[in-house]
Write a protein that holds these residues in place. Structure first.
Motif, short mmCIF file in Angstrom:
data_model
loop_
_atom_site.label_atom_id
_atom_site.label_comp_id
_atom_site.label_asym_id
_atom_site.label_seq_id
_atom_site.Cartn_x
_atom_site.Cartn_y
_atom_site.Cartn_z
N PHE A 1 0.71 -1.02 -0.08
CA PHE A 1 -0.09 -0.13 0.16
C PHE A 1 0.93 1.41 0.25
O PHE A 1 0.68 2.11 -0.74
CB PHE A 1 -0.82 -0.12 1.26
N LYS A 2 1.91 1.23 0.99
CA LYS A 2 2.64 2.32 1.08
C LYS A 2 3.58 2.74 -0.37
O LYS A 2 3.66 3.94 -0.73
CB LYS A 2 3.62 2.33 2.06
N ARG A 3 3.78 1.73 -0.99
CA ARG A 3 4.66 1.89 -2.26
C ARG A 3 3.60 2.27 -3.32
O ARG A 3 4.08 3.47 -4.15
CB ARG A 3 5.03 0.47 -2.78
N LYS A 4 2.45 1.73 -3.51
CA LYS A 4 1.30 2.15 -4.36
C LYS A 4 1.11 3.62 -4.31
O LYS A 4 0.97 4.17 -5.19
CB LYS A 4 0.28 1.18 -4.22
N PHE A 5 0.89 4.13 -3.14
CA PHE A 5 0.39 5.32 -2.91
C PHE A 5 1.48 6.26 -2.32
O PHE A 5 0.88 7.44 -1.81
CB PHE A 5 -1.16 5.20 -1.96
N SER A 6 2.54 6.19 -2.34
CA SER A 6 3.76 7.07 -1.97
C SER A 6 3.32 8.54 -2.21
O SER A 6 3.56 9.29 -1.32
CB SER A 6 4.90 6.52 -1.91
N ALA A 7 3.19 8.64 -3.58
CA ALA A 7 3.18 9.93 -4.01
C ALA A 7 1.81 10.62 -3.58
O ALA A 7 1.83 11.76 -3.12
CB ALA A 7 3.40 10.13 -5.56
N VAL A 8 0.61 9.73 -3.88
CA VAL A 8 -0.61 10.30 -3.46
C VAL A 8 -0.86 10.69 -2.05
O VAL A 8 -1.50 11.74 -1.67
CB VAL A 8 -1.73 9.32 -3.67
N LEU A 9 -0.19 10.09 -1.10
CA LEU A 9 -0.40 10.33 0.33
C LEU A 9 0.25 11.45 0.98
O LEU A 9 -0.01 11.93 1.86
CB LEU A 9 0.34 8.98 0.97
N ARG A 10 0.98 12.22 -0.20
CA ARG A 10 1.65 13.31 0.38
C ARG A 10 0.67 14.64 0.23
O ARG A 10 0.89 15.77 0.59
CB ARG A 10 2.90 13.76 -0.50
N ARG A 11 -0.55 14.49 -0.54
CA ARG A 11 -1.38 15.35 -0.64
C ARG A 11 -1.99 16.09 0.61
O ARG A 11 -2.34 15.30 1.41
CB ARG A 11 -2.71 14.78 -1.55
N PRO A 12 -2.24 17.17 0.97
CA PRO A 12 -2.62 17.68 2.07
C PRO A 12 -4.08 17.06 2.51
O PRO A 12 -4.28 17.12 3.72
CB PRO A 12 -2.88 19.34 1.51
N ASP A 13 -4.95 17.12 1.42
CA ASP A 13 -6.26 16.46 1.89
C ASP A 13 -6.28 14.90 2.19
O ASP A 13 -7.37 14.68 2.66
CB ASP A 13 -7.22 16.51 0.52
N LEU A 14 -5.12 14.39 2.33
CA LEU A 14 -5.32 12.79 2.89
C LEU A 14 -4.35 12.92 4.21
O LEU A 14 -3.75 12.00 4.27
CB LEU A 14 -4.51 12.06 1.78
#
Length: 302
Positions: free
Chosen positions: A217-230
């Motif tokens: 999960f962390k690899r798959k969403f590493s970039a997305v999880l940096r979003r402020p809304d997350l």
């Protein structure tokens, strides 16, 4: 000529109502959506236009009322319009496809209402009825996904984790693109479903595989999880990391504090992309009780 003018006005009215409802639903303004859609339905009744508007528009409007009432915790209104919705849906079974949205969705509506009002057995029966017919139906990605994600909500409330894992694996047979191509389906569905898989394996006692899924999960969403809304989702992942990596963490005051901070970030809204309440799951761990007990507190009427 006057009849044509009247029919055109109805078509225009239907389009405006559909657009407004869609906008309010996308904004998740459920109380406003409930009041607006009920007023529109009552206007149609007062104008004796129930049989004059299109059947699809009418049943979609009733569905909107049910969804908005459920998500604003007005279960009395939800039950009232669910009955109307079911009766209209039966008429829609003459739809060109025997397997259709208008045949499938009433079971989901009944199940959602029962789940939120403490009728877990009835909620399960409604979804099992839909499962019996649609289990092998793969023509509609929308129905395939929604059947399984709603079954997950039921089986998790029943503590049937091995069944949750099996259904989760069926969902994962779909690509992310297939799911996101469906109108109204958002990225949260992908994100949360992957989180559910981690939780299912934790609850089933397979922490090694849960850790594998968490790393994936962390690899798959590493970039997305940096979003402020997350921010909320990042916090939940950090809690999962501690639960899996530190056996003593669950017994600490820190776990209680961090879980309570997570719960405080966002009010849980039943059916609003989060089919399993992460708030409820953490609350159940803090208070040492079943997930469903905590879930019911989070969906209590205001």
């Amino acid at each position: 000529l006057s009849q044509n003018v009247y029919d055109n006005k109805l078509r225009i009215y239907s389009r405006i109502v559909t657009l407004v409802c869609r906008t309010l639903r996308e904004k998740r303004e459920y109380k406003t959506l409930k009041n607006y859609s009920i007023n529109c339905y009552q206007t149609i009744v007062e104008k004796n236009a129930l049989e004059k508007v299109s059947a699809e528009f009418l049943i979609d409007l009733l569905d909107t009322i049910c969804v908005a009432a459920l998500r604003s915790r007005d279960y009395v209104t939800c039950e009232t319009y669910t009955r109307l919705y079911e009766s209209r849906a039966k008429a829609m079974q003459g739809h060109p496809s025997e397997y259709s949205w208008y045949d499938f969705i009433p079971a989901v509506g009944v199940s959602d209402l029962c789940l939120c009002t403490g009728k877990l057995k009835e909620a399960k029966e409604a979804m099992l009825s839909a499962k019996k017919k649609y289990q092998d139906y793969t023509t509609s990605t929308r129905i395939y996904f929604l059947l399984r994600i709603n079954l997950l909500a039921i089986y998790f409330a029943c503590d049937e984790y091995d069944t949750c894992i099996r259904i989760y694996n069926e969902i994962k047979c779909l690509s992310d693109r297939e799911i996101l191509n469906e109108p109204g389906f958002r990225f949260e569905l992908i994100l949360y479903t992957d989180i559910y898989g981690i939780i299912f394996h934790m609850e089933d006692g397979d922490e090694e595989y849960a850790q594998y899924l968490l790393n994936k999960f962390k690899r798959k969403f590493s970039a997305v999880l940096r979003r402020p809304d997350l921010k909320r989702e990042r916090m939940f992942i950090r809690i999962l990391e501690q639960l899996l990596g530190n056996p003593s963490y669950r017994k600490t005051a820190r776990f209680v504090t961090e879980s309570q901070q997570f719960v405080a970030i966002k009010e849980f809204i039943a059916g609003d992309f989060e089919y399993i309440a992460m708030n409820g799951w953490l609350d159940s761990k803090i208070r040492h009780r079943s997930y469903y007990q905590s879930f019911l507190e989070f969906v209590e009427p205001d």
